[in-house]
Design a protein around this motif. Sequence first.
Motif, PDB file in Angstrom:
ATOM      1  N   THR A  60      -9.031  -0.727  -4.564  1.00 34.58           N
ATOM      2  CA  THR A  60      -7.847  -1.584  -4.560  1.00 34.58           C
ATOM      3  C   THR A  60      -7.563  -2.156  -5.960  1.00 34.58           C
ATOM      4  OG1 THR A  60      -9.323  -3.330  -3.780  1.00 34.58           O
ATOM      5  CG2 THR A  60      -8.001  -2.239  -2.118  1.00 34.58           C
ATOM      6  N   GLU A  62      -5.853  -2.060  -9.391  1.00 29.47           N
ATOM      7  CA  GLU A  62      -4.646  -1.411  -9.942  1.00 29.47           C
ATOM      8  C   GLU A  62      -4.875  -0.850 -11.343  1.00 29.47           C
ATOM      9  OE1 GLU A  62      -1.482  -1.045  -8.427  1.00 29.47           O
ATOM     10  OE2 GLU A  62      -2.168  -1.898  -6.527  1.00 29.47           O
ATOM     11  N   HIS A 103       5.149   4.899  -5.517  1.00 31.14           N
ATOM     12  CA  HIS A 103       4.371   5.034  -4.284  1.00 31.14           C
ATOM     13  C   HIS A 103       4.990   4.207  -3.165  1.00 31.14           C
ATOM     14  CE1 HIS A 103       1.174   3.616  -1.508  1.00 31.14           C
ATOM     15  NE2 HIS A 103       0.964   4.907  -1.436  1.00 31.14           N
ATOM     16  N   THR A 104       5.351   2.952  -3.487  1.00 31.02           N
ATOM     17  CA  THR A 104       5.905   2.054  -2.458  1.00 31.02           C
ATOM     18  C   THR A 104       7.164   2.666  -1.853  1.00 31.02           C
ATOM     19  OG1 THR A 104       5.114   0.202  -3.759  1.00 31.02           O
ATOM     20  CG2 THR A 104       6.726  -0.329  -2.061  1.00 31.02           C
ATOM     21  N   ARG A 107       6.322   5.851   0.235  1.00 33.14           N
ATOM     22  CA  ARG A 107       5.591   5.527   1.477  1.00 33.14           C
ATOM     23  C   ARG A 107       6.545   4.894   2.488  1.00 33.14           C
ATOM     24  NH1 ARG A 107      -0.508   4.614   3.086  1.00 33.14           N
ATOM     25  NH2 ARG A 107      -0.068   3.747   5.106  1.00 33.14           N
ATOM     26  N   ARG A 108       7.433   4.016   1.985  1.00 35.65           N
ATOM     27  CA  ARG A 108       8.403   3.373   2.871  1.00 35.65           C
ATOM     28  C   ARG A 108       9.295   4.435   3.531  1.00 35.65           C
ATOM     29  NH1 ARG A 108      11.565  -0.764  -0.426  1.00 35.65           N
ATOM     30  NH2 ARG A 108       9.589  -1.820  -0.626  1.00 35.65           N
ATOM     31  N   GLY A 362      -6.255  -0.950   1.180  1.00 34.02           N
ATOM     32  CA  GLY A 362      -5.206  -1.315   0.223  1.00 34.02           C
ATOM     33  C   GLY A 362      -3.960  -0.458   0.385  1.00 34.02           C
ATOM     34  N   ARG A 363      -3.212  -0.331  -0.698  1.00 37.21           N
ATOM     35  CA  ARG A 363      -1.880   0.303  -0.607  1.00 37.21           C
ATOM     36  C   ARG A 363      -1.959   1.780  -0.210  1.00 37.21           C
ATOM     37  NH1 ARG A 363       1.899   1.013  -4.518  1.00 37.21           N
ATOM     38  NH2 ARG A 363       1.758  -0.991  -5.586  1.00 37.21           N
ATOM     39  N   HIS A 364      -3.100   2.433  -0.451  1.00 38.04           N
ATOM     40  CA  HIS A 364      -3.215   3.855  -0.110  1.00 38.04           C
ATOM     41  C   HIS A 364      -3.927   4.080   1.226  1.00 38.04           C
ATOM     42  CE1 HIS A 364      -1.533   5.565  -3.761  1.00 38.04           C
ATOM     43  NE2 HIS A 364      -2.136   4.580  -4.418  1.00 38.04           N
TER      44      HIS A 364
END
Length: 427
Positions: A60, A62, A103-104, A107-108, A362-364
Amino acid sequence: MTVEQPFLPAEFSHNSAEYIPDPFSFYAEMRAGNPAYWSERIFGGAWLFFRYEDCLRLMTDERLSNSRAAVPLRFLSEPQQREFADMIGVYERWLAFHDGREHTMNRRQVNRSYAPFSEAILEPRIQNLVDLLLDRVDPDGFDLMSEFAFPLPAMVIADVLGVPTEAHTELTRWTDDIAHLFGSTQVSVEHLRRTQASTRELVAFLASPECAAAAARQKGLLHRLHTTEVHGHHFVEDDVIAQAALLLFAGIASIRYLIGNSVHALDARPARDRELLLSADTVECAVEELLRWCTPVQFVGRVVKEDFTFTSSGGLRIPFSSQSPVMLYVASANRDPDKFSRADELVLDRPLPNEHLTFGAGRHLCFGDPLVRQTTRIALASLYRRMPNLRVLPQILNWNNNLGFHGFTSLRVAAETVTDEASGRTE
Ligand code: HEM
């Protein structure tokens, strides 16, 4: 491995046959003695981490990037790498390899496209596919992998995408080649050429008018990836195909091994353990623990963005250099005694939350985790409901040859006939 032949961390690679049947003893030694280890053998130089806390923090962080599509090709010269530019170009579009805002947004976009595929909608569809496959097996002896665990996820994800489920054999073959690339640390040029051919075939399949028409008819995810717009943003054709290829690869390559590893692990357990999979009250705990214990994706990779010093859980100061690969062994983290009580035991009623790192963090965090839980629950419950005395025949058991996707390529099983001694009845 024996006591006389201790593990040699410098020898460790993802394709070393001696580590594959039991990587966990090696991980235990590394957690204790070498929790942060620089290996020349992995991608020509990489940092390896084995403890839960380090894996979670670095996953996580960055300052590490997910832009790692070309890492397995590092051993090639630049002109040689150019031969594979089209293949790497597909992977570089995968949202799994994107950072930050890109990525955001991607993914959205995939999230929104996937929204109609709720658990309730998918339940009867997955059950039908499971039943279709189990109706065909011979309970007196069958190969769990080729007859059930391999085709099932390929059919489930093809069904979600809205592409023909009969293509499961090709989908599995293409996925195998891609999985070998991303799970291994020793890839030959010959294998890269095969993976390139498989990637081209997969892309051509997903871009074919037949697939587009089938997906449109069924309102499948492939169609929705084309048509869904989020804040005016939509995927161009190449992105649609690449994200669909990612979902197929990520789902097929891993669920199959989870099912095989789970059946293997449950073989050594008393019958009441399998019963935990059959009750709505206990199945969730049991599946979470199988996810922790049978981790099919053994590591998650990152690449250092810029030089910095990382202080590890044991207070070691690690000098990270820009572009160094970092390998986080989630399968080791899942057995870390500093995090889990009875970490080395399969405890099917382990209380929730079971904070394994099987899906990352986390984000992934894995996009497909609800689908994995649902498919695994239905697959295992159906298997044991039909064949409560299912047994592994240990003489026919073959491991896949790469740790990235850990599991069996064949696992012979049979529904054992039990004789009730009192009545002489067989069941
Ligand atoms: C047993 C099955 C599975 C396991 C163990 C697994 C594991 C993982 C892990 C560890 C990650 C995080 C990678 C990272 O941090 O870089 C991940 C990401 C991902 N997984 Fe899975 N996965 C499984 C099944 C699936 C399925 C069924 C799908 C889709 C249908 C899927 C789609 C994805 C995608 C798209 C990502 C990238 C997410 C992102 O970067 O935002 N996975 N998976």
